[in-house]
Structures are given as C-alpha cells and as structure tokens.
Scaffold this active site. Structure first.
Site, mmCIF file in Angstrom:
data_model
loop_
_atom_site.group_PDB
_atom_site.id
_atom_site.type_symbol
_atom_site.label_atom_id
_atom_site.label_comp_id
_atom_site.label_asym_id
_atom_site.label_seq_id
_atom_site.Cartn_x
_atom_site.Cartn_y
_atom_site.Cartn_z
ATOM 1 N N PHE A 164 0.855 -1.186 0.000
ATOM 2 C CA PHE A 164 0.000 0.000 0.000
ATOM 3 C C PHE A 164 0.896 1.243 0.000
ATOM 4 O O PHE A 164 1.859 1.309 0.773
ATOM 5 C CB PHE A 164 -0.888 -0.042 1.244
ATOM 6 C CG PHE A 164 -2.051 0.898 1.187
ATOM 7 C CD1 PHE A 164 -3.253 0.511 0.613
ATOM 8 C CD2 PHE A 164 -1.949 2.183 1.710
ATOM 9 C CE1 PHE A 164 -4.334 1.385 0.561
ATOM 10 C CE2 PHE A 164 -3.023 3.054 1.659
ATOM 11 C CZ PHE A 164 -4.219 2.649 1.089
ATOM 12 N N ARG A 179 -12.154 -3.595 -8.270
ATOM 13 C CA ARG A 179 -12.002 -4.330 -7.018
ATOM 14 C C ARG A 179 -13.366 -4.483 -6.363
ATOM 15 O O ARG A 179 -14.059 -3.501 -6.107
ATOM 16 C CB ARG A 179 -11.054 -3.539 -6.115
ATOM 17 C CG ARG A 179 -10.652 -4.261 -4.874
ATOM 18 C CD ARG A 179 -9.621 -3.456 -4.126
ATOM 19 N NE ARG A 179 -10.198 -2.226 -3.575
ATOM 20 C CZ ARG A 179 -9.711 -1.582 -2.524
ATOM 21 N NH1 ARG A 179 -8.624 -2.021 -1.926
ATOM 22 N NH2 ARG A 179 -10.278 -0.484 -2.075
ATOM 23 N N TYR A 216 -11.757 1.309 9.642
ATOM 24 C CA TYR A 216 -12.927 1.816 8.899
ATOM 25 C C TYR A 216 -13.281 0.936 7.712
ATOM 26 O O TYR A 216 -14.252 1.192 7.025
ATOM 27 C CB TYR A 216 -12.727 3.266 8.456
ATOM 28 C CG TYR A 216 -11.434 3.586 7.725
ATOM 29 C CD1 TYR A 216 -11.272 3.240 6.393
ATOM 30 C CD2 TYR A 216 -10.395 4.238 8.371
ATOM 31 C CE1 TYR A 216 -10.094 3.523 5.727
ATOM 32 C CE2 TYR A 216 -9.208 4.530 7.716
ATOM 33 C CZ TYR A 216 -9.064 4.171 6.393
ATOM 34 O OH TYR A 216 -7.896 4.454 5.740
ATOM 35 N N LYS A 217 -12.482 -0.089 7.459
ATOM 36 C CA LYS A 217 -12.789 -1.000 6.350
ATOM 37 C C LYS A 217 -13.656 -2.137 6.893
ATOM 38 O O LYS A 217 -14.832 -1.942 7.157
ATOM 39 C CB LYS A 217 -11.484 -1.510 5.732
ATOM 40 C CG LYS A 217 -10.693 -0.376 5.097
ATOM 41 C CD LYS A 217 -9.295 -0.780 4.696
ATOM 42 C CE LYS A 217 -8.581 0.407 4.055
ATOM 43 N NZ LYS A 217 -7.128 0.268 4.061
ATOM 44 N N ASP A 253 1.022 -5.057 8.600
ATOM 45 C CA ASP A 253 -0.134 -4.192 8.401
ATOM 46 C C ASP A 253 -1.340 -5.107 8.157
ATOM 47 O O ASP A 253 -1.364 -5.865 7.187
ATOM 48 C CB ASP A 253 0.102 -3.259 7.208
ATOM 49 C CG ASP A 253 -1.013 -2.226 7.054
ATOM 50 O OD1 ASP A 253 -2.152 -2.524 7.454
ATOM 51 O OD2 ASP A 253 -0.730 -1.135 6.521
#
Ligand SMILES: *Cc1c(COP(=O)(O)O)cnc(C)c1O
Length: 408
Positions: free
Chosen positions: A122, A367, A218-219, A193
């Site tokens: 990321f 995605r 928040y995912k 991560d």
C-alpha cells in the site's frame, strides 16, 4: 427457491445483515474500503454527543470512560487478532502508527540497515518507511521486492520485515506465520499491516509470535470514515521500544504534568495525544458486534461468496477481455475479487450507476469486496449478472464515465 436463496436461508451469519444500515436496492461490494454503518453506532454516537459531551462535559473523561477508551477498545481488538489484553491499543491513523512502530523498531535494531518490504505494498506504507529511514539516516534503506523474493532477501542486515498481510489490490494473503518465523531466524523484527486482514481473514499474531502490527478499522471493522487505527506490540518488546512521538497520553502519569517524559508501562506508551472520542465510541460499537462473530464461520462464508462470484463471472470474462487478478486458490485469497480490464475505471462507474458499488485501483483493477457479515449470496449472483450486462451492452463506453473523480 433459487440456489442462492437456499444458501442465504442456511447462512449461519444471516442475522447480522439487519444490524447494518444498507440502502435498499444497493449491492455494496466496497466494505473493504469503507464498511457500512452498524445501527447500534447511530445510538452510540447520539449518546456520546448529547449526553456524554452535552451534559457530562469534562466530567465524562472519568464518568463515561473516555480516558480509558484507547486501552479498552484495544483489548477488544486484541481478541480479533490473536493478541493478549494489554498488547493492542487504539490511536491515530494507520499511517501514523506505521511510522511510530517502524521508527521504534529501527532504533531497537540500530546495527541493521534494511527495511524489507513488498513491491506493490500500500503506498502509504512505503512512503512512511521512506520517511522513517530518511529521518534516522545512517545508511538505512527500504528494499521492496516481489512477494516470492521476500524469503531470499532476508539476511542479517534486515532490521524489520515490513509487510501487509492481505494485498489491497488482489486480496492475496501472505503467510503470516512462516514469514514471521523466517524473519526471526535472521534476527529481524516483523511489522504487519493488518488493514485488509482483521475482520476478513482469521489472524493469530500470538500463535505466529509476531512482533509488531497495525491496522485500519474503517474497512472491515465498520468503525466509520476515518476511524482511529490500532497498533499491536508483543508484550515482551513493549518496554524496549521508544515512541518517537512521546506525547502526554503515553506518559506514565499524564496528569502529573511533569516537565520530564516518563513512558507508561506497557502498550499505553505508544499513545501520543488526546483521542477523538466521538470516533472512538463509534468504533467501539462496531467492534462490540465483531466480538460476536465466529471467525471460522466468517472465513467459510467469505470463501463461498468469492468462489461463487468467480464461478459465475468465469463464464463470460474471457469474451470481454477481463481477467481475474486475485488468487484462484481460496486459501490464498482474502475477502475480495479483483478483475483486470483496460477500462476497469469506466466499468466500475457503470456498475455503480446500476447500484453495484465496487471501486477502482490503479492501473487497471476493478475491485469488488465480499464482506460475509452482511452480504447475501443472492446479491453476489445479481452483481455478476450486472457485470455481464455492463460488459455486453458496453454501457461503460458512455463518455460520462471517462472523467476520473477525486476518489476512485
Ligand atoms: C487502508 C490502508 C491504509 C490506510 O491508512 P490511513 O492512515 O488510514 O489512511 C494503510 N495501509 C493499508 C495496507 C491499507 O489497506
């Protein structure tokens, strides 16, 4: 009853769906980017604002447990990632926590120069690593290699193996346990991560003996837009690490107001400043729901949903020049299916206009996330049908889809 309706009727997780606000008619395949709103959170935020802030005011730091929120919610998240109480804490953003733990780890391993990471990690993870090595200097550098070259690049010069467990683009899962032990064999620390892991695939940091970890809430964890992140430090490492942002909340006695910094014992030393309480409480109500979830049931359904989608779309993808970019082996695939197409951005927009919300990731990836807690098998079948029709009608060729929005 259709095959998918029968699967929904037998789904042991089906009760969770009604605990979220999901707009009727919307097929939401982007819970991997922003998880939907748990209904309980609406009440919790209302209570926090109207009562705790509105009436309790400053007294709520004690009376409503604000002061202990970081540790309390951290202990709950610990249960989701195979950690012990006192090993995880909620604070700051994922990016900031990456910086804090990476810097602390590099200082502990001061005789080693390399942060070993993966190509395609990321972007924020790589930016933070570059920033940390630049500040610390001394020949330190970030080396990013292909995933299958990680093992071969582990040597005595690696200070930290710095990885994201589940690839944000393709959903490919790295083997947390074997990479952690390979790093330990050469004396390196590991910083994981878990942003696309916790709430998506079972994580057991304790069993793996992992050193450090961070993750986003928040995912998959439904904490709300920009919700505070968490960090994990294995207990025996905590007293050996120094927080590079040593603020008063990480002090042994914050309200002693001492001019001299003395770090708190334990994971609390990794706090810096005052937490955002409204957001913390919103997050906690999402996490409380997550504590009811059976991780094995979750994983089984995630595999079933993504398998079903792949099976359905495989009948037509070739015809339209679209390929599956996620691992076909479900054991190596997280909760998402990535599809490659030269016009993936426009296909994504056309799907959104038909009520199927996914997202686009550079350079050519559509995605689609399949969070098992609220997604129905029937929605998976409908989403596959919409994808086929958008490709077949070439609806995505509409000019209005060619302009990129700020957030893709
Ligand atoms: C989402 C995500 C982040 C987000 O970082 P923020 O500081 O919350 O913006 C970081 N790393 C990974 C791997 C992610 O998936």
């Amino acid at each position: 009853m259709t095959k998918t309706a029968a699967l929904d009727a037998r789904d042991p997780l089906h009760g969770f769906r009604n605990r979220f606000r999901i707009p009727p008619g919307l097929i939401y395949l982007d819970g991997n980017s922003l998880g939907p709103l748990p209904l309980a959170t609406i009440e919790r935020v209302k209570q926090t604002v109207e009562q705790e802030w509105g009436v309790g005011l400053i007294r709520s730091w004690n009376d409503a447990g604000w002061i202990s929120a970081s540790e309390r919610i951290g202990d709950k998240i610990a249960r989701l990632i195979g950690a012990e109480p006192g090993e995880a804490i909620v604070c700051d953003s994922t990016s900031v926590n990456l910086f804090k733990l990476l810097t602390a780890g590099l200082q502990l391993q001061s005789d080693r120069r390399v942060v070993l990471s993966q190509e395609g990690n990321f972007p924020t993870d790589l930016y933070v690593a570059e920033g940390a090595v630049e500040i610390l200097g001394g020949d330190r550098r970030v080396v990013a290699v292909a995933k299958d070259e990680l093992m071969g690049n582990l040597d005595e010069d690696v200070a930290i193996l710095y990885l994201t467990q589940v690839d944000y683009r393709t959903g490919e899962i790295l083997d947390l346990e074997s990479l952690t032990s390979a790093a330990h064999e050469v004396g390196a620390l590991v910083l994981w991560d878990l942003s696309h892991s916790a709430g998506a695939v079972p994580v057991d940091l304790g069993a793996a003996g992992a050193d450090l970890a961070v993750g986003c809430t928040y995912k998959y964890l439904n904490g709300g837009p920009g919700a505070p992140a968490y960090l994990f430090v294995r207990r025996d490492l905590q007293s050996r690490l120094t927080n590079p942002v040593p603020g008063w909340f990480g002090h042994a006695a914050p309200f002693a107001m001492s001019p001299r910094y003395v770090p708190a014992d334990g994971v609390r030393r990794f706090l810096s400043g005052t937490p955002p309480i409204v957001a913390m409480n919103a997050l906690e109500s999402g996490i409380d729901m997550w504590l009811e979830v059976d991780q094995e049931e979750l994983r089984a359904k995630a595999i079933a949903l993504t398998d079903l989608f792949i099976e359905l779309v495989s009948t037509f993808l070739d015809e339209f020049g679209m390929q599956i970019a996620s691992p076909v082996d479900p054991a190596r695939r997280g909760n998402q299916v990535a599809l490659r197409h030269p016009d993936a951005y426009r296909v994504c927009r056309a799907l959104i206009d038909r009520g199927v919300v996914g997202d686009f990731r550079e350079p050519d990836i559509l995605r689609l996330g399949f969070p098992p807690l609220y997604l129905r098998y029937e929605e998976v079948a409908t989403a596959a049908a919409y994808l086929e029709s958008v490709l077949r009608d070439e609806a995505w060729r509409d000019e209005k889809y060619s302009v990129r929005e700020a957030v893709t």
